[in-house]
Design a protein around this motif. Structure first.
Motif, PDB file in Angstrom:
ATOM      1  N   PHE A 124      -6.884   3.550  -8.730  1.00  0.00           N
ATOM      2  CA  PHE A 124      -5.622   3.331  -9.904  1.00  0.00           C
ATOM      3  C   PHE A 124      -5.320   2.884 -10.677  1.00  0.00           C
ATOM      4  N   GLY A 125      -5.808   2.435 -11.358  1.00  0.00           N
ATOM      5  CA  GLY A 125      -5.522   1.479 -12.656  1.00  0.00           C
ATOM      6  C   GLY A 125      -5.151   0.423 -11.946  1.00  0.00           C
ATOM      7  N   SER A 126      -4.030  -0.780 -13.167  1.00  0.00           N
ATOM      8  CA  SER A 126      -4.530  -2.198 -13.312  1.00  0.00           C
ATOM      9  C   SER A 126      -2.949  -2.322 -12.970  1.00  0.00           C
ATOM     10  N   ASN A 127      -2.057  -3.095 -11.344  1.00  0.00           N
ATOM     11  CA  ASN A 127      -0.900  -2.852 -12.303  1.00  0.00           C
ATOM     12  C   ASN A 127      -0.257  -4.442 -11.059  1.00  0.00           C
ATOM     13  N   HIS A 128       0.625  -4.079 -11.278  1.00  0.00           N
ATOM     14  CA  HIS A 128       0.909  -5.390  -9.897  1.00  0.00           C
ATOM     15  C   HIS A 128       0.983  -5.042  -8.279  1.00  0.00           C
TER      16      HIS A 128
ATOM     17  N   VAL B 178       1.378  -0.849   0.173  1.00  0.00           N
ATOM     18  CA  VAL B 178       0.124   0.067   0.162  1.00  0.00           C
ATOM     19  C   VAL B 178       0.742   1.194  -0.328  1.00  0.00           C
ATOM     20  N   GLY B 179       2.041   1.553   0.496  1.00  0.00           N
ATOM     21  CA  GLY B 179       2.899   2.122   0.600  1.00  0.00           C
ATOM     22  C   GLY B 179       3.391   2.602  -0.898  1.00  0.00           C
ATOM     23  N   ARG B 180       3.291   2.006  -1.631  1.00  0.00           N
ATOM     24  CA  ARG B 180       3.650   2.204  -3.176  1.00  0.00           C
ATOM     25  C   ARG B 180       2.939   2.842  -3.857  1.00  0.00           C
ATOM     26  N   LEU B 181       0.899   2.893  -3.284  1.00  0.00           N
ATOM     27  CA  LEU B 181       0.280   3.270  -3.875  1.00  0.00           C
ATOM     28  C   LEU B 181      -0.153   4.128  -4.147  1.00  0.00           C
ATOM     29  N   GLU B 182      -0.111   5.797  -5.415  1.00  0.00           N
ATOM     30  CA  GLU B 182      -1.005   6.776  -5.018  1.00  0.00           C
ATOM     31  C   GLU B 182      -1.605   6.652  -4.200  1.00  0.00           C
ATOM     32  N   ALA B 183      -1.893   7.143  -2.899  1.00  0.00           N
ATOM     33  CA  ALA B 183      -3.060   7.499  -2.323  1.00  0.00           C
ATOM     34  C   ALA B 183      -3.236   8.396  -0.929  1.00  0.00           C
ATOM     35  N   THR B 184      -4.217   8.986  -0.343  1.00  0.00           N
ATOM     36  CA  THR B 184      -4.112   9.121   0.090  1.00  0.00           C
ATOM     37  C   THR B 184      -4.598   8.417   1.845  1.00  0.00           C
TER      38      THR B 184
ATOM     39  N   ARG C 179      -9.433   2.410   3.929  1.00  0.00           N
ATOM     40  CA  ARG C 179     -10.687   2.569   3.200  1.00  0.00           C
ATOM     41  C   ARG C 179      -9.967   0.429   2.515  1.00  0.00           C
ATOM     42  N   ILE C 180      -8.647   1.105   1.666  1.00  0.00           N
ATOM     43  CA  ILE C 180      -7.917  -0.213   1.405  1.00  0.00           C
ATOM     44  C   ILE C 180      -7.860  -1.674   3.036  1.00  0.00           C
ATOM     45  N   ARG C 181      -7.315  -0.706   3.786  1.00  0.00           N
ATOM     46  CA  ARG C 181      -7.029  -1.520   4.827  1.00  0.00           C
ATOM     47  C   ARG C 181      -8.348  -2.704   5.037  1.00  0.00           C
ATOM     48  N   LYS C 182      -9.171  -1.675   5.663  1.00  0.00           N
ATOM     49  CA  LYS C 182     -10.435  -2.285   6.952  1.00  0.00           C
ATOM     50  C   LYS C 182     -11.309  -2.970   5.252  1.00  0.00           C
ATOM     51  N   LEU C 183     -11.240  -2.814   4.065  1.00  0.00           N
ATOM     52  CA  LEU C 183     -11.809  -3.857   3.348  1.00  0.00           C
ATOM     53  C   LEU C 183     -11.267  -4.776   3.141  1.00  0.00           C
ATOM     54  N   ILE C 184      -9.847  -5.202   2.776  1.00  0.00           N
ATOM     55  CA  ILE C 184      -9.121  -6.036   3.478  1.00  0.00           C
ATOM     56  C   ILE C 184      -8.823  -6.958   4.500  1.00  0.00           C
ATOM     57  N   GLU C 185      -8.788  -6.418   5.147  1.00  0.00           N
ATOM     58  CA  GLU C 185      -9.982  -6.408   6.639  1.00  0.00           C
ATOM     59  C   GLU C 185     -10.730  -7.661   6.809  1.00  0.00           C
ATOM     60  N   ASN C 186     -12.711  -6.933   6.202  1.00  0.00           N
ATOM     61  CA  ASN C 186     -13.059  -7.815   6.418  1.00  0.00           C
ATOM     62  C   ASN C 186     -13.473  -8.729   4.716  1.00  0.00           C
ATOM     63  N   LYS C 187     -12.400  -8.698   4.294  1.00  0.00           N
ATOM     64  CA  LYS C 187     -12.613  -9.365   2.742  1.00  0.00           C
ATOM     65  C   LYS C 187     -13.752  -8.968   1.999  1.00  0.00           C
TER      66      LYS C 187
END
Length: 398
Positions: A203-207, A171-177, A183-191
């Motif tokens: 954020f586009g499609s990338n690895h 997530v540190g490599r994303l251009e995100a606030t 929000r990403i963390r919470k969605l991953i935690e809740n699957k």
């Protein structure tokens, strides 16, 4: 007009009799286990200055804290967490102590989660903190102690381990606030795969986004590591995966390879002072974790003392719920005897009761003015012996 004088605040409850026995048994079992491994108990104040939880990293949002002020107008909070106050103590009163420090605790934390129904805002936590070691053996000791904690309670359990560094690296490599990252963390935690995919698509499609989308699905046994390496061919992440794999293999061997330990790379705890290994434990019949912890090597440095640490807390409330769900409560033990004093014989009766207690019996004083009422009470309470003190003879009745 009094509207709330007969109820408890939301998120709290009164405990009666059998419920108290269950809770104390759980707490005592865990504390005895921790102390048998060399951990020393400590207690921190229920009230702390808000500043303790308002560090640079802001681990606890202020809307989740119970706040009040002291007589000087300073902002206080009811302790929402046990680890951060212990970090404060280690950085101050225990700064010159010999390392490693092995600490345990059994205390209540207070948090508010307004959106959750049936929540507990008053949570009893019993846990350990192993401070001052970065060695793998420290991680394994904490994992084995978590496993033995569940075994000691005689319940079917599972333990999951992960590594927060993998998520942070991605997530540190994303251009995100910061807000978007949370929000990403919470969605991953809740699957929550659909919402996670929708958000990451912006954020586009990338690895990086591809790896984050699949992170919550990477759980299971040893096969997880191969899948993760294919998905994230990155040297930094490979190093973290190798570190976690080594711990997983040793922990599985240590616990007998009985399938109770699994890997979950989607473990991304809300309390983000964790820096490495993450631990979560579950009991059969309860969906939420009953054990939560991990490695937090940078937290104590925020209090001015840079040393590593790892630990976990057991949610005693959650375990009590599992026990109570069975509907079988332990019987409240009855006294062995009740002592009745005829008028004028009160002092002698009290002395007799004390003598019986010194012999190891549980003895209650009769608070009635006639013997028949005492007998009825003893029958109702299943008290096996009535001792009558009449000033001349001591009479016992079965």
């Amino acid at each position: 007009m009094r509207n709330y004088d007969l109820i408890t605040p939301e998120g709290t409850k009164d405990l009666l009799f059998g419920e108290c026995i269950i809770r104390r048994k759980i707490e005592n079992t865990l504390l005895e286990l921790f102390k048998s491994r060399g951990y020393s108990e400590m207690i921190t104040p229920g009230l702390e200055f808000y500043d303790v939880f308002n560090l640079n990293s802001r681990y606890f949002p202020q809307e989740n804290l119970y706040k009040l002020t002291d007589s000087k107008g300073r902002l206080l909070v009811m302790r929402p967490d046990s680890t951060m106050p212990i970090a404060r103590v280690v950085a101050t009163r225990l700064r010159d102590a010999v390392l490693p420090l092995k600490l345990c605790y059994d205390q209540t934390v207070y948090r508010t989660e307004p959106a959750l129904k049936g929540r507990s805002d008053e949570i009893v936590q019993t846990g350990i903190e192993l401070i001052g070691s970065q060695l793998k053996i420290a991680d394994l000791e904490v994992i084995s102690t978590a496993v033995d904690s569940m075994k000691a309670l005689g319940m079917e359990f599972s333990l999951e381990i992960g590594h927060i560094g993998i998520f942070k690296e991605l997530v540190g490599r994303l251009e995100a606030t910061d807000k978007e990252k949370e929000r990403i963390r919470k969605l991953i935690e809740n699957k929550n795969f659909p919402a996670l995919n929708d958000l990451l698509d912006t954020f586009g499609s990338n690895h990086i986004t591809d790896a984050l989308k699949k992170l919550p699905a990477l759980f299971g046994g040893a096969e997880v590591f191969e899948k993760a390496e294919e998905l994230m061919p990155d040297e930094n992440i490979k190093r973290l995966l190798d570190e976690l794999r080594e711990i997983y293999e040793d922990a599985a061997e240590l616990c007998g390879n009985d399938g109770n330990i699994t890997v979950d790379l989607g473990l991304v705890n809300k309390t983000d002072y964790y820096t490495g290994l993450i631990i979560k434990g579950y009991l059969e019949g309860h969906g939420d974790e009953v054990i939560s912890g991990g490695r937090y090597d940078k937290l104590i440095s925020e209090f001015g003392y840079d040393i590593p640490a790892i630990g976990f807390a057991v949610n005693v409330n959650a375990i009590c719920k599992v026990v109570e769900k069975s509907g079988i409560f332990p019987a409240v033990p009855s006294p062995d005897a009740i002592v009745f004093a005829e008028s004028g014989c009160e002092v002698e009766a009290l002395r007799t009761a004390q003598e019986l207690r010194e012999q190891g019996e549980v003895v209650e004083m009769a608070l009635f003015d006639d013997l028949e009422s005492v007998r009825e009470y003893a029958k109702e309470r299943k008290i096996g012996k009535v001792v009558v003190i009449d000033g001349e003879n001591e009479e016992e009745e079965a």
